[in-house]
Design a protein around this motif. Structure first.
Motif, PDB file in Angstrom:
ATOM      1  N   HIS A 167       0.860  -1.184   0.000  1.00 47.92           N
ATOM      2  CA  HIS A 167       0.000   0.000   0.000  1.00 47.92           C
ATOM      3  C   HIS A 167       0.893   1.230   0.000  1.00 47.92           C
ATOM      4  O   HIS A 167       2.119   1.110  -0.057  1.00 47.92           O
ATOM      5  CB  HIS A 167      -0.989  -0.016   1.164  1.00 47.92           C
ATOM      6  N   ASP A 193       5.047   5.642   5.392  1.00 49.65           N
ATOM      7  CA  ASP A 193       6.130   4.809   5.948  1.00 49.65           C
ATOM      8  C   ASP A 193       6.555   3.685   5.008  1.00 49.65           C
ATOM      9  O   ASP A 193       7.644   3.147   5.142  1.00 49.65           O
ATOM     10  CB  ASP A 193       5.736   4.251   7.329  1.00 49.65           C
ATOM     11  N   HIS A 194       5.705   3.353   4.036  1.00 53.48           N
ATOM     12  CA  HIS A 194       6.001   2.256   3.111  1.00 53.48           C
ATOM     13  C   HIS A 194       6.542   2.735   1.765  1.00 53.48           C
ATOM     14  O   HIS A 194       6.925   1.914   0.936  1.00 53.48           O
ATOM     15  CB  HIS A 194       4.748   1.397   2.896  1.00 53.48           C
ATOM     16  N   ASP A 208       0.143  -3.906   6.401  1.00 59.84           N
ATOM     17  CA  ASP A 208      -0.427  -3.442   7.670  1.00 59.84           C
ATOM     18  C   ASP A 208      -1.829  -3.985   7.915  1.00 59.84           C
ATOM     19  O   ASP A 208      -2.701  -3.295   8.438  1.00 59.84           O
ATOM     20  CB  ASP A 208      -0.461  -1.910   7.694  1.00 59.84           C
ATOM     21  N   HIS A 241       4.903  -4.029  10.288  1.00 59.95           N
ATOM     22  CA  HIS A 241       5.520  -3.540  11.527  1.00 59.95           C
ATOM     23  C   HIS A 241       5.613  -4.723  12.497  1.00 59.95           C
ATOM     24  O   HIS A 241       4.792  -5.634  12.439  1.00 59.95           O
ATOM     25  CB  HIS A 241       4.677  -2.426  12.164  1.00 59.95           C
TER      26      HIS A 241
HETATM   27 ZN   LIG Z   1       2.887   0.909   8.016  1.00 59.30          ZN
END
Ligand SMILES: [Zn+2]
Ligand SMILES: [Zn+2]
Length: 212
Positions: free
Chosen positions: A60, A64-65, A154, A195
């Motif tokens: 996605h 953060d990705h 996630d 994570h």
């Molecule tokens: Zn994430």
């Protein structure tokens, strides 16, 4: 056999994965590297193991990705693939990146869209793309039926699930994705999450507090 190498990058402690097999071909999933030493760690691993990255594929497009996507894409001159539904969320990153202290988000181009049911191939590896929305509306996961694992992003975490309070998130859709797409995988499949540490489908079916 496909080997999964985990890196944990950026202030969000996001897991970036390099998958590779005996042919040396590799894919990079969710490159979240942003600091110089993080890039060095990723590139150093690839070099030391003589790997040839052939694509970046993302679960996605949350910040953060995707922090490292553009730089890694340029470094190896490889295509970047994402589900089409997450494209607006990738485009939105630059509007909120500075809130997290990233003042110059390096926005990548998307080279192709991932679709549910397609098989991503590299070397001798095959990964099935499954569509698991709810945390992000265009969220996908990558399943290796040969090696019994899923790169889940996630969606499902050790004893937890992804947030659904971010733009486009929906708790009921997320629960349904996990029930119908993740928990229908065999119990021994390992889940490499976006994570925290890995878990298994069987462990989460039994112990995850969101499914009691
Ligand atoms: Zn994430
Ligand atoms: Zn996310």
């Amino acid at each position: 056999m496909t080997t999964v190498q985990t890196f944990t990058f950026n202030p969000f402690q996001e897991n970036t994965y390099v998958l590779y097999d005996e042919t040396g071909e590799a894919v990079i999933i969710d490159p979240g590297c942003v600091e110089k030493d993080e890039y060095e760690e990723l590139y150093g691993f690839i070099e030391k193991n003589g790997l040839k990255p052939v694509a970046i594929i993302n679960t996605h497009a949350h910040i953060d990705h995707v922090l490292g996507v553009a730089a890694v894409k340029r470094k190896y001159n490889i295509p970047f693939a994402l589900h089409q539904i997450d494209e607006p969320y990738l485009r939105a990153v630059k509007t909120y990146a500075s809130n997290y202290g990233f003042y110059q988000f390096d926005e990548p181009e998307i080279d192709r869209y991932l679709t549910e049911g397609e098989i991503v191939k590299f070397g001798t590896t095959e990964l099935e793309v499954i569509f698991v929305p709810g945390h992000a509306p265009g969220h996908v996961a990558f399943v290796s039926h040969a090696d019994h694992f899923v790169i889940g992003g996630d969606v499902l975490f050790y004893m937890s699930i992804g947030r659904s309070d971010l733009p486009g998130g929906n708790h009921e859709i997320l629960i349904n994705s996990i029930r119908t797409k993740m928990f229908t995988l065999p119990d021994d499949y390992k889940v490499y999450a976006g994570h925290m540490h890995a878990t298994t489908i069987g462990f989460e079916k039994k112990n995850n507090p969101f499914f009691k």
